[in-house]
Design an enzyme around this catalytic site. Structure first.
Site, PDB file in Angstrom:
ATOM      1  N   ASN A 166     -11.744 -44.238 -34.925  1.00  0.00           N
ATOM      2  CA  ASN A 166     -11.075 -43.367 -35.894  1.00  0.00           C
ATOM      3  C   ASN A 166     -12.078 -42.851 -36.924  1.00  0.00           C
ATOM      4  OD1 ASN A 166      -8.269 -43.649 -34.990  1.00  0.00           O
ATOM      5  ND2 ASN A 166      -8.463 -45.784 -35.642  1.00  0.00           N
TER       6      ASN A 166
ATOM      7  N   CYS B   9      -0.771 -36.802 -31.880  1.00  0.00           N
ATOM      8  CA  CYS B   9      -1.141 -38.165 -31.499  1.00  0.00           C
ATOM      9  C   CYS B   9      -0.493 -38.434 -30.147  1.00  0.00           C
ATOM     10  CB  CYS B   9      -0.638 -39.158 -32.554  1.00  0.00           C
ATOM     11  SG  CYS B   9      -1.013 -40.878 -32.167  1.00  0.00           S
ATOM     12  N   GLY B  10      -1.306 -38.633 -29.118  1.00  0.00           N
ATOM     13  CA  GLY B  10      -0.762 -38.798 -27.767  1.00  0.00           C
ATOM     14  C   GLY B  10       0.011 -40.094 -27.601  1.00  0.00           C
ATOM     15  N   THR B  11      -0.592 -41.207 -28.022  1.00  0.00           N
ATOM     16  CA  THR B  11       0.124 -42.483 -27.933  1.00  0.00           C
ATOM     17  C   THR B  11       1.345 -42.460 -28.854  1.00  0.00           C
ATOM     18  OG1 THR B  11      -1.450 -43.365 -29.581  1.00  0.00           O
ATOM     19  CG2 THR B  11      -1.840 -43.929 -27.254  1.00  0.00           C
ATOM     20  N   GLY B  12       1.214 -41.733 -29.976  1.00  0.00           N
ATOM     21  CA  GLY B  12       2.351 -41.603 -30.895  1.00  0.00           C
ATOM     22  C   GLY B  12       3.487 -40.811 -30.294  1.00  0.00           C
TER      23      GLY B  12
ATOM     24  N   GLU C 115      -1.950 -41.050 -38.796  1.00  0.00           N
ATOM     25  CA  GLU C 115      -2.644 -41.956 -37.891  1.00  0.00           C
ATOM     26  C   GLU C 115      -3.405 -43.045 -38.641  1.00  0.00           C
ATOM     27  OE1 GLU C 115      -4.893 -41.062 -34.518  1.00  0.00           O
ATOM     28  OE2 GLU C 115      -3.865 -39.178 -34.076  1.00  0.00           O
ATOM     29  N   ARG C 116      -3.294 -44.260 -38.132  1.00  0.00           N
ATOM     30  CA  ARG C 116      -4.129 -45.361 -38.631  1.00  0.00           C
ATOM     31  C   ARG C 116      -5.599 -44.936 -38.536  1.00  0.00           C
ATOM     32  NH1 ARG C 116      -4.354 -50.949 -35.243  1.00  0.00           N
ATOM     33  NH2 ARG C 116      -4.915 -49.447 -33.629  1.00  0.00           N
TER      34      ARG C 116
ATOM     35  N   ASN D 159      -1.794 -49.508 -28.744  1.00  0.00           N
ATOM     36  CA  ASN D 159      -2.018 -49.457 -30.183  1.00  0.00           C
ATOM     37  C   ASN D 159      -0.652 -49.361 -30.866  1.00  0.00           C
ATOM     38  OD1 ASN D 159      -1.387 -46.868 -29.329  1.00  0.00           O
ATOM     39  ND2 ASN D 159      -2.949 -45.853 -30.552  1.00  0.00           N
TER      40      ASN D 159
ATOM     41  N   ASN E  11      -5.677 -32.505 -31.710  1.00  0.00           N
ATOM     42  CA  ASN E  11      -6.256 -33.810 -32.108  1.00  0.00           C
ATOM     43  C   ASN E  11      -7.701 -33.787 -31.638  1.00  0.00           C
ATOM     44  OD1 ASN E  11      -5.427 -37.236 -31.162  1.00  0.00           O
ATOM     45  ND2 ASN E  11      -6.274 -36.510 -33.068  1.00  0.00           N
TER      46      ASN E  11
ATOM     47  N   CYS F 190      -6.338 -43.969 -26.857  1.00  0.00           N
ATOM     48  CA  CYS F 190      -6.101 -42.651 -27.447  1.00  0.00           C
ATOM     49  C   CYS F 190      -5.616 -41.715 -26.352  1.00  0.00           C
ATOM     50  CB  CYS F 190      -7.389 -42.107 -28.071  1.00  0.00           C
ATOM     51  SG  CYS F 190      -7.156 -40.493 -28.847  1.00  0.00           S
ATOM     52  N   GLY F 191      -4.380 -41.276 -26.474  1.00  0.00           N
ATOM     53  CA  GLY F 191      -3.787 -40.448 -25.418  1.00  0.00           C
ATOM     54  C   GLY F 191      -4.422 -39.072 -25.328  1.00  0.00           C
ATOM     55  N   ASN F 192      -4.577 -38.407 -26.467  1.00  0.00           N
ATOM     56  CA  ASN F 192      -5.143 -37.045 -26.422  1.00  0.00           C
ATOM     57  C   ASN F 192      -6.588 -37.072 -25.929  1.00  0.00           C
ATOM     58  OD1 ASN F 192      -2.848 -35.579 -27.340  1.00  0.00           O
ATOM     59  ND2 ASN F 192      -3.244 -36.304 -29.412  1.00  0.00           N
TER      60      ASN F 192
ATOM     61  N   HIS G 240       2.630 -48.447 -33.190  1.00  0.00           N
ATOM     62  CA  HIS G 240       3.292 -47.254 -33.723  1.00  0.00           C
ATOM     63  C   HIS G 240       4.628 -47.648 -34.349  1.00  0.00           C
ATOM     64  CE1 HIS G 240       0.540 -44.339 -31.828  1.00  0.00           C
ATOM     65  NE2 HIS G 240       0.438 -45.262 -30.892  1.00  0.00           N
TER      66      HIS G 240
HETATM   67  N1  LIG Z   1      -5.359 -43.753 -34.708  1.00  0.00           N
HETATM   68  C1  LIG Z   1      -5.062 -44.450 -33.450  1.00  0.00           C
HETATM   69  C2  LIG Z   1      -6.100 -44.097 -32.365  1.00  0.00           C
HETATM   70  C3  LIG Z   1      -6.008 -42.639 -31.932  1.00  0.00           C
HETATM   71  C4  LIG Z   1      -4.720 -42.382 -31.198  1.00  0.00           C
HETATM   72  C5  LIG Z   1      -4.294 -40.929 -31.100  1.00  0.00           C
HETATM   73  N2  LIG Z   1      -5.206 -39.947 -31.591  1.00  0.00           N
HETATM   74  C6  LIG Z   1      -3.812 -40.588 -29.699  1.00  0.00           C
HETATM   75  O1  LIG Z   1      -3.970 -39.437 -29.267  1.00  0.00           O
HETATM   76  O2  LIG Z   1      -3.237 -41.500 -29.047  1.00  0.00           O
HETATM   77  C7  LIG Z   1      -5.092 -45.971 -33.700  1.00  0.00           C
HETATM   78  O3  LIG Z   1      -5.828 -46.417 -34.603  1.00  0.00           O
HETATM   79  O4  LIG Z   1      -4.400 -46.676 -32.960  1.00  0.00           O
END
Ligand SMILES: N[C@H](CCC[C@H](N)C(=O)O)C(=O)O
Length: 291
Positions: free
Chosen positions: A68, A226-229, A217-218, A166, A15, A77-79, A168
């Site tokens: 984004n 996606c870390g938070t994902g 990802e949004r 954020n 990412n 953003c986790g990553n 999910h």
């Molecule tokens: N697209 C995500 C932000 C980046 C999160 C993702 N890249 C991660 O690593 O958490 C959003 O609009 O909430």
């Protein structure tokens, strides 16, 4: 002559973001910079833009803002948070191995796993997951039934809604490789159930006990990770009885390990962070020269 900005390209499990140190460069229009610079052929190419800043508060050390590829600003953003830990330590900006990072979703503590002065991996305290009924997402935090079925393109998609700051929506499937993520992910991102749009995860528990996850990802579309994902996916797996409170999430660009701590309800994510290259780029049109 337009001002130039020094940037660092980094990636966490694939990412990838453009990182700018706002102690050195002030970007007046980061939304536009993210849109212009993230483009693969006419720009640097990335999933978005991350601004690293200092903070003037005793409870935090540095700050992160994440944009984004479409220019929309996200809460977390986790990553990128792992990459910021590596950036700050290996560029000599800090010698701390526990860093408190201020994000729009609150302060997250980064623990750098260092060997021979190199950051091998980073563990992020991602705070508590928030479980909402999607239809009450705005402002409510009622814990209600988590499994919500949404319809996209005439098909039903049952999933679990989890916020990591954020939003999910996690869909478990037995045929991950057969799903047209670009089509379904895009439709669900903009589903009426998500007034702020949503990140969409498609997940499958594998024979080795890991969870294979792909993400739309949004604001960025399909990314390598996606870390938070990954955190949301691990929570959804535990909530729906598929897994316990610790999961390895396998994504296109790499793996992260997620632990959902029973004692404090916090989520801990451990994963990689890497430098890719350094460079200079002109500020987009309309940006006043600053520093
Ligand atoms: N697209 C995500 C932000 C980046 C999160 C993702 N890249 C991660 O690593 O958490 C959003 O609009 O909430």
């Amino acid at each position: 002559m337009k001002a130039k900005v020094h940037f660092t390209k980094m990636q966490g499990a694939g990412n990838d973001y453009i990182y700018v140190n706002t102690l050195l460069y002030n970007i007046a229009n980061p939304e536009e910079a993210a849109r212009v610079w993230s483009k693969p052929h006419t720009g640097i190419g990335s999933d978005g833009l991350v601004l690293i800043g200092e903070v003037d508060m005793p409870e935090a050390d540095y700050s992160m803002r994440i944009f984004n590829a479409d220019g929309s600003e996200a809460m977390m953003c986790g990553n990128a948070s792992r990459c910021i830990g590596k950036y700050l330590y290996e560029k000599g900006i800090t010698h701390k191995t526990d860093i408190r990072l201020l994000t729009k979703s609150g302060i997250k503590t980064l623990h750098l796993n260092v060997a021979h002065e190199r950051v091998c991996s980073v563990t992020v305290d991602m705070s508590e997951p928030k479980l909402y009924n999607t239809r009450q997402f705005i402002g409510s935090d009622n814990r209600s039934e988590q499994l919500i079925t949404l319809t996209a393109d005439g098909e039903d998609w049952p999933g679990t809604f989890v916020s990591m700051g954020n939003p999910h929506f996690v869909i478990f499937t037995e045929k991950l490789n057969q799903i047209d993520i670009a089509r379904i992910g895009n439709i669900l991102e903009h589903h009426e159930a998500f007034p702020e749009r949503c990140n969409i995860e498609f997940a499958q528990v594998m024979d080795n006990g890991h969870i294979r996850m792909r993400v739309w990802e949004r604001g960025s579309g399909i990314t390598m990770a996606c870390g938070t994902g990954a955190c949301a996916t691990a929570v959804a797996a535990a909530l729906t009885g598929r897994k316990g409170r610790e999961s390895v999430i396998e994504m296109d660009g790499g793996n992260v390990t997620i632990k959902w701590d029973e004692t404090n309800n916090h989520i801990y994510m451990t994963g990689p962070a890497e430098f890719v290259f350094e460079g200079e780029i002109e500020l987009p049109d309309g940006e006043p020269p600053t520093n």
